[in-house]
Design a protein around this motif. Structure first.
Motif, PDB file in Angstrom:
ATOM      1  N   ARG A 223       0.830  -1.215   0.000  1.00 49.30           N
ATOM      2  CA  ARG A 223       0.000   0.000   0.000  1.00 49.30           C
ATOM      3  C   ARG A 223       0.861   1.261   0.000  1.00 49.30           C
ATOM      4  O   ARG A 223       0.476   2.286  -0.552  1.00 49.30           O
ATOM      5  N   ASN A 224       2.030   1.180   0.625  1.00 49.82           N
ATOM      6  CA  ASN A 224       2.924   2.325   0.721  1.00 49.82           C
ATOM      7  C   ASN A 224       3.887   2.425  -0.462  1.00 49.82           C
ATOM      8  O   ASN A 224       4.776   3.280  -0.466  1.00 49.82           O
ATOM      9  N   GLY A 225       3.728   1.543  -1.440  1.00 45.60           N
ATOM     10  CA  GLY A 225       4.537   1.624  -2.653  1.00 45.60           C
ATOM     11  C   GLY A 225       5.912   0.995  -2.563  1.00 45.60           C
ATOM     12  O   GLY A 225       6.773   1.279  -3.395  1.00 45.60           O
ATOM     13  N   PHE A 226       6.120   0.139  -1.584  1.00 47.58           N
ATOM     14  CA  PHE A 226       7.409  -0.544  -1.432  1.00 47.58           C
ATOM     15  C   PHE A 226       7.288  -1.988  -1.915  1.00 47.58           C
ATOM     16  O   PHE A 226       6.331  -2.680  -1.574  1.00 47.58           O
ATOM     17  N   ALA A 227       8.268  -2.438  -2.675  1.00 51.04           N
ATOM     18  CA  ALA A 227       8.216  -3.774  -3.267  1.00 51.04           C
ATOM     19  C   ALA A 227       9.144  -4.778  -2.582  1.00 51.04           C
ATOM     20  O   ALA A 227       9.126  -5.955  -2.932  1.00 51.04           O
ATOM     21  N   MET A 228       9.944  -4.336  -1.594  1.00 51.86           N
ATOM     22  CA  MET A 228      10.958  -5.245  -1.055  1.00 51.86           C
ATOM     23  C   MET A 228      10.381  -6.480  -0.366  1.00 51.86           C
ATOM     24  O   MET A 228      10.939  -7.558  -0.493  1.00 51.86           O
ATOM     25  N   LEU A 229       9.268  -6.356   0.318  1.00 52.92           N
ATOM     26  CA  LEU A 229       8.705  -7.533   0.984  1.00 52.92           C
ATOM     27  C   LEU A 229       8.023  -8.464  -0.011  1.00 52.92           C
ATOM     28  O   LEU A 229       8.028  -9.679   0.173  1.00 52.92           O
ATOM     29  N   ALA A 230       7.459  -7.909  -1.079  1.00 58.48           N
ATOM     30  CA  ALA A 230       6.893  -8.747  -2.139  1.00 58.48           C
ATOM     31  C   ALA A 230       8.010  -9.537  -2.827  1.00 58.48           C
ATOM     32  O   ALA A 230       7.844 -10.730  -3.123  1.00 58.48           O
ATOM     33  N   ARG A 231       9.161  -8.887  -3.078  1.00 63.06           N
ATOM     34  CA  ARG A 231      10.311  -9.599  -3.659  1.00 63.06           C
ATOM     35  C   ARG A 231      10.799 -10.672  -2.703  1.00 63.06           C
ATOM     36  O   ARG A 231      11.123 -11.787  -3.118  1.00 63.06           O
ATOM     37  N   LEU A 232      10.861 -10.336  -1.418  1.00 58.41           N
ATOM     38  CA  LEU A 232      11.281 -11.301  -0.404  1.00 58.41           C
ATOM     39  C   LEU A 232      10.379 -12.525  -0.428  1.00 58.41           C
ATOM     40  O   LEU A 232      10.856 -13.662  -0.488  1.00 58.41           O
TER      41      LEU A 232
END
Length: 161
Positions: free
Chosen positions: A28-37
């Motif tokens: 929701r905040n526009g960060f992709a690092m946890l989705a990549r993780l």
């Protein structure tokens, strides 16, 4: 009246149910690092299971407050360099020292396996890493570096509760 916040740092697997709310918040905040993780973990591409690697979570009660990983740096072949990966702290836990606690745990563990710790941080996080002793560098895939083998001192992190 003083408020005390205690966080427990433990190994984490992104398949654990408490990871999902933090993942959704990061999206929701526009960060992709946890989705990549999550994707790399599911595909087996990065399970943080090589020598010296780890994935940590900071917990308060049953809630996952933040995540931070340590990998062998994939951008530096044949050298004893680690990489801080996927640091994310939930909105409700920011400005309480959670990021410093997580990165501090990574720094402490990294010193047993690596001589250097690298990260590629967004501009908004540069001051944070510099406050922990990382030095800015201009190199492909690295914005900040911390020397771990006596070439620079480890930062003194105060424990925050």
């Amino acid at each position: 009246m003083a408020v005390s916040f205690a966080y427990l740092v433990q190994p984490l697997q992104p398949t654990a149910p408490p990871f999902q709310p933090l993942l959704e918040e990061s999206r929701r905040n526009g960060f992709a690092m946890l989705a990549r993780l999550e994707g790399n973990w599911a595909e087996g591409g990065n399970r943080f299971d090589a020598m010296g690697e780890m994935l940590l979570g900071a917990w308060r009660g049953g809630e996952l407050a933040g995540v931070c990983g340590l990998n062998i740096d994939p951008y530096v072949a044949g050298q004893r360099q680690g990489r801080v990966r996927h640091l994310y702290v939930g909105e409700a836990h920011r400005r309480r020292g959670v990021g410093a606690i997580l990165v501090g745990a990574v720094i402490d563990a990294a010193g047993r396996h690596f001589s250097v710790l690298n990260t590629r941080a967004p501009v908004a996080a540069h001051r944070f890493y510099e406050s922990l002793g990382f030095q800015p560098v201009q190199q492909d895939f690295v914005t900040h570096r911390l020397m771990l083998d006596g070439q620079a001192q480890k930062p003194a992190l105060e424990e925050r509760h």
